[in-house]
Design a protein around this motif. Structure first.
Motif, mmCIF file in Angstrom:
data_model
loop_
_atom_site.group_PDB
_atom_site.id
_atom_site.type_symbol
_atom_site.label_atom_id
_atom_site.label_comp_id
_atom_site.label_asym_id
_atom_site.label_seq_id
_atom_site.Cartn_x
_atom_site.Cartn_y
_atom_site.Cartn_z
ATOM 1 N N ASP A 158 26.890 29.216 1.391
ATOM 2 C CA ASP A 158 26.095 30.435 1.406
ATOM 3 C C ASP A 158 27.044 31.624 1.417
ATOM 4 N N ALA A 159 27.181 32.273 0.287
ATOM 5 C CA ALA A 159 28.114 33.393 0.161
ATOM 6 C C ALA A 159 27.371 34.731 0.156
ATOM 7 N N THR A 160 26.193 34.784 0.780
ATOM 8 C CA THR A 160 25.379 35.991 0.753
ATOM 9 C C THR A 160 26.091 37.194 1.337
ATOM 10 N N LEU A 161 26.878 36.957 2.380
ATOM 11 C CA LEU A 161 27.522 38.080 3.072
ATOM 12 C C LEU A 161 28.838 38.504 2.438
ATOM 13 N N ALA A 208 21.222 41.062 0.690
ATOM 14 C CA ALA A 208 21.247 40.161 1.835
ATOM 15 C C ALA A 208 20.009 40.340 2.711
ATOM 16 N N GLU A 209 19.548 41.579 2.814
ATOM 17 C CA GLU A 209 18.349 41.867 3.613
ATOM 18 C C GLU A 209 17.125 41.202 2.999
ATOM 19 N N ALA A 210 17.034 41.215 1.670
ATOM 20 C CA ALA A 210 15.895 40.579 0.993
ATOM 21 C C ALA A 210 15.877 39.079 1.222
ATOM 22 N N LEU A 211 17.042 38.489 1.462
ATOM 23 C CA LEU A 211 17.138 37.050 1.724
ATOM 24 C C LEU A 211 17.053 36.724 3.202
ATOM 25 N N GLY A 212 16.839 37.719 4.035
ATOM 26 C CA GLY A 212 16.721 37.495 5.470
ATOM 27 C C GLY A 212 18.049 37.264 6.164
ATOM 28 N N ARG A 213 19.158 37.684 5.532
ATOM 29 C CA ARG A 213 20.479 37.446 6.112
ATOM 30 C C ARG A 213 21.115 38.710 6.686
ATOM 31 N N ALA A 214 20.453 39.842 6.553
ATOM 32 C CA ALA A 214 21.015 41.084 7.075
ATOM 33 C C ALA A 214 19.881 41.990 7.543
ATOM 34 N N ALA A 215 20.165 42.773 8.576
ATOM 35 C CA ALA A 215 19.179 43.718 9.097
ATOM 36 C C ALA A 215 19.913 44.918 9.663
ATOM 37 N N ARG A 216 19.331 46.101 9.482
ATOM 38 C CA ARG A 216 19.917 47.322 10.040
ATOM 39 C C ARG A 216 18.929 47.925 11.022
ATOM 40 N N HIS A 217 19.463 48.373 12.150
ATOM 41 C CA HIS A 217 18.642 48.982 13.189
ATOM 42 C C HIS A 217 19.175 50.372 13.488
ATOM 43 N N PHE A 275 28.288 48.688 -0.958
ATOM 44 C CA PHE A 275 27.853 48.241 0.362
ATOM 45 C C PHE A 275 26.336 48.288 0.468
ATOM 46 N N ASP A 276 25.734 49.407 0.059
ATOM 47 C CA ASP A 276 24.273 49.534 0.135
ATOM 48 C C ASP A 276 23.579 48.477 -0.719
ATOM 49 N N ALA A 277 24.088 48.258 -1.923
ATOM 50 C CA ALA A 277 23.472 47.273 -2.812
ATOM 51 C C ALA A 277 23.606 45.860 -2.244
ATOM 52 N N ALA A 278 24.778 45.524 -1.743
ATOM 53 C CA ALA A 278 24.997 44.188 -1.182
ATOM 54 C C ALA A 278 24.142 43.975 0.053
ATOM 55 N N TRP A 279 24.022 45.011 0.868
ATOM 56 C CA TRP A 279 23.215 44.880 2.082
ATOM 57 C C TRP A 279 21.736 44.664 1.725
ATOM 58 N N ASN A 333 31.161 42.181 2.805
ATOM 59 C CA ASN A 333 32.528 42.287 3.314
ATOM 60 C C ASN A 333 33.465 42.886 2.267
ATOM 61 N N ALA A 334 33.273 42.490 1.010
ATOM 62 C CA ALA A 334 34.129 43.023 -0.056
ATOM 63 C C ALA A 334 33.920 44.527 -0.223
ATOM 64 N N ALA A 335 32.674 44.974 -0.113
ATOM 65 C CA ALA A 335 32.390 46.403 -0.258
ATOM 66 C C ALA A 335 33.007 47.198 0.884
ATOM 67 N N VAL A 336 32.930 46.660 2.099
ATOM 68 C CA VAL A 336 33.545 47.353 3.238
ATOM 69 C C VAL A 336 35.057 47.401 3.065
ATOM 70 N N ARG A 337 35.643 46.279 2.664
ATOM 71 C CA ARG A 337 37.090 46.215 2.483
ATOM 72 C C ARG A 337 37.556 47.261 1.476
ATOM 73 N N GLY A 338 36.769 47.486 0.445
ATOM 74 C CA GLY A 338 37.135 48.470 -0.568
ATOM 75 C C GLY A 338 36.637 49.873 -0.277
ATOM 76 N N GLY A 339 35.862 50.053 0.803
ATOM 77 C CA GLY A 339 35.330 51.371 1.130
ATOM 78 C C GLY A 339 34.343 51.889 0.109
ATOM 79 N N ASP A 340 33.615 50.976 -0.546
ATOM 80 C CA ASP A 340 32.681 51.338 -1.622
ATOM 81 C C ASP A 340 31.274 51.456 -1.045
#
Length: 627
Positions: free
Chosen positions: A351-354, A376-385, A369-373, A358-365
């Motif tokens: 499962d490489a969803t995340l 992952a959120e649509a797949l139930g693997r990420a959530a922001r509060h 980051f928003d697109a990747a999040w 991590n790659a977006a954060v590493r590159g400061g993009d």
């Protein structure tokens, strides 16, 4: 008029600067200023010394003076820098002779010990990069197919490169993010290096496995032993030629770098410089956690022909000490490729969803980051509060405490077990790896101490825990904060409190830890009486720094709402989020997240430059010049 301030322990008292000490200076920085003044130094060199000490406290190897005013609280004019260069307290390499308390080098002001350590590390690394003779037993394609269980995929290409390139070198650096196969690669690199050593010297090598923390050393040691067992007894075992090397790897000692160095300590000792480590191959995992002094001591302790393998994620947080040595070494080796650095990038997790996060954060993009999040959120693997204040945070912490309670109930934490019931103990250890709250800060309302205390209070309130009085109760998770070599417990080790049958029909509380980190074979989980533990604290919430070297199924990362906090960096966010294997939460308002993405840690110093330049040794120690 004299004012008593920090530094009186030196036995002198002097006036503070006319404008007062700069805001943010520590007692130590003020003491350095006063030491210079007490020994006849003028106010300019005293101020430079105080700022150099302050820079070291923030992790920098040096105070950067140029370009003028560059990201420093104090602007240094060309005239001031010229005056510093001629001061008797200040050495200028290639111009002044002897050793002085401070060094001015290429627009950087150093404390003398940091300049020496930086030069020595650079020289040692450059020396280890020097070409050696061709390997006696080069790694062939046939070898690689065997070592990788017959597999030959494009995704494994860089892993194969690392194994092929290791024999014949005295330095090898392997970097990559979570799930990129660093441990798998290290295992095969060690087998190739062991075979080369036997062919070249007629004996099996002494292999030592180390890491800055006992937990990281334990994890690598166990992974290597289990991997060696699979290669020897699996469905496609290696040829008998490899058996002695597999056996040697299974017996390799593992432990912290400090334990490996022994009496040499962090900065080494002069009378031990000719007493080299009895090791032919040394592997250091989580090398991003090494500071300048510790790496210098390690390099100075290695024999000339020993092989050093540095393994880690160069994009993680730098050490809590001085410098960013892993990042600097990687940058230097990437700038002048010689085959001694391999960067792994492909994630092998099912499962490489995340991974894109991590790659977006590493590159400061930020856009990536928003697109990747969102994916992952649509797949139930990420959530922001959204956490703008303490009230919102407390609601999340109460929900997190409920999650912890559910996990403790899942492993039946209240049921007493036998001390020898390995399966039950292993199940309970699982709670330490299932989920973790990570905080950018340690102190304050958004820090790990207060967050952990609130979670602990909520847990203590549940009816099932009421029969247990005092500080200890089933499910309490703790982290050791001071080393205890006699007990085999070290700073960063995490344990969980469990009820255990006492053999007389009763139940006692014990604290359960993983097997001993430096065991040569996998052992049982360890139980300790709570009263015998070294200093410790609750581990329901940890700082991101303390989480390095660990992975959890689910992670929540808490950032403070103050977007100007200096700990909001790309490395902090990357290190925290990348601890998650399956799913992740981010507790933050937008501004701190954006600030973290946009801010990369940059520690001042010239290690990378010196490695690329070939590095010259600094003058040998001598008397310190004062006025």
């Amino acid at each position: 008029m004299s004012t008593r301030v920090a530094g009186d322990a030196f036995g002198f008292t002097r006036d503070v600067p006319a404008a007062g000490f700069p805001e943010g200076w520590r007692d130590l920085d003020r003491a350095v200023w006063r030491w210079v003044r007490a020994h006849g130094g003028d106010s300019l060199v005293a101020e430079m010394a105080g700022w150099a000490s302050h820079a070291e406290g923030q992790g920098h190897t040096a105070l950067r003076l140029l370009p003028e005013g560059a990201d420093a609280a104090r602007t240094w004019s060309p005239a001031e820098i010229e005056a510093l260069a001629t001061d008797p307290f200040v050495a200028v390499p290639g111009i002044t002779e002897g050793v002085r308390p401070f060094v001015l080098d290429a627009g950087h002001a150093y404390l003398q010990r940091n300049h020496r350590a930086e030069c020595e590390v650079a020289a040692a690394v450059a020396s280890r990069r020097a070409p050696t003779s061709a390997p006696v037993r080069p790694v062939t394609d046939e070898d690689l197919r065997a070592l990788f269980n017959g597999s030959w995929t494009d995704e494994e290409g860089r892993q194969r490169d690392a194994v092929r390139q290791a024999p014949g070198r005295r330095l090898m650096v392997l970097t990559g993010g979570p799930g990129t196969g660093k441990t798998t690669t290290v295992l095969r690199m060690l087998l190739a290096l062991s075979r080369e050593h036997l062919a070249a010297r007629g004996a099996l090598p002494v292999i030592r496995i180390a890491a800055p923390t006992g937990k990281a050393a334990q994890r690598l040691g166990e992974s290597l032993r289990h991997g060696a067992l699979r290669l020897r007894e699996g469905a496609a075992p290696l040829d008998e030629e490899w058996n002695p090397h597999l056996a040697g790897l299974a017996l390799a000692e593992s432990g912290t770098v400090h334990r490996l160095l022994g009496r040499r300590g962090r900065h080494g000792q002069a009378h031990l410089r000719d007493e080299r480590l009895s090791a032919d191959i040394v592997v250091v995992d989580e090398a991003s956690m090494l500071d300048l002094g510790l790496l210098n001591a390690l390099l100075g302790a290695l024999s000339h022909n020993a092989v050093l393998v540095l393994v880690g994620d160069a994009d993680q947080l730098t050490s809590v000490g001085t410098g960013s040595v892993m990042l600097d070494i990687v940058q230097a080796l990437e700038a002048s490729p010689q085959g001694d650095l391999v960067r792994l990038e492909h994630c092998f997790r099912a499962d490489a969803t995340l991974v894109p996060i991590n790659a977006a954060v590493r590159g400061g993009d930020e856009a990536a980051f928003d697109a990747a999040w969102q994916r992952a959120e649509a797949l139930g693997r990420a959530a922001r509060h959204h956490v703008p204040d303490a009230a919102h945070l407390h609601r999340l912490l109460r929900a997190w405490a409920q999650r912890v309670h559910v996990e403790l109930a899942r492993v039946d934490i209240m049921r007493p077990v036998d001390a020898g019931d390995g399966e039950a103990l292993t199940s309970r250890l699982g709670v330490l790896r299932s989920q973790q709250l990570l905080c950018a800060l340690r102190e304050g309302p958004f820090g790990s101490i207060e967050a952990g205390a609130l979670i602990a209070r909520r847990l203590r309130g549940w009816d099932t825990l009421q029969p247990w009085d005092g500080d200890w109760y089933p499910g309490r998770c703790v982290m050791v904060t001071h080393n205890d070599a006699a007990a085999g417990l070290y700073n960063g080790d995490v344990g969980v409190c469990v009820p255990v049958h006492d053999g007389r029909g009763g139940t006692i509380l014990q604290v359960l830890f993983d097997p001993v980190p430096d065991a040569t074979v996998s052992g049982p989980a360890r139980l300790f009486d709570p009263t015998t533990l070294p200093p410790h604290g609750d581990a329901f919430a940890l700082t991101v720094h303390k989480s390095q070297g660990s992975e959890y199924d689910h992670v929540a990362v808490l950032l403070p709402p103050d977007a100007d906090n200096p700990l909001l960096t790309r490395q902090t966010l990357y290190t925290g989020l990348s601890r998650a294997k399956s799913s992740v939460e981010l507790w933050s308002v937008d501004a701190p997240t954006r600030r973290a993405l946009a801010t990369a840690v940059s520690r001042h110093g010239r290690l990378a430059e010196r490695i690329m330049e070939g590095a010259a040794f600094p003058p040998q120690p001598g008397p310190i010049a004062t006025r």
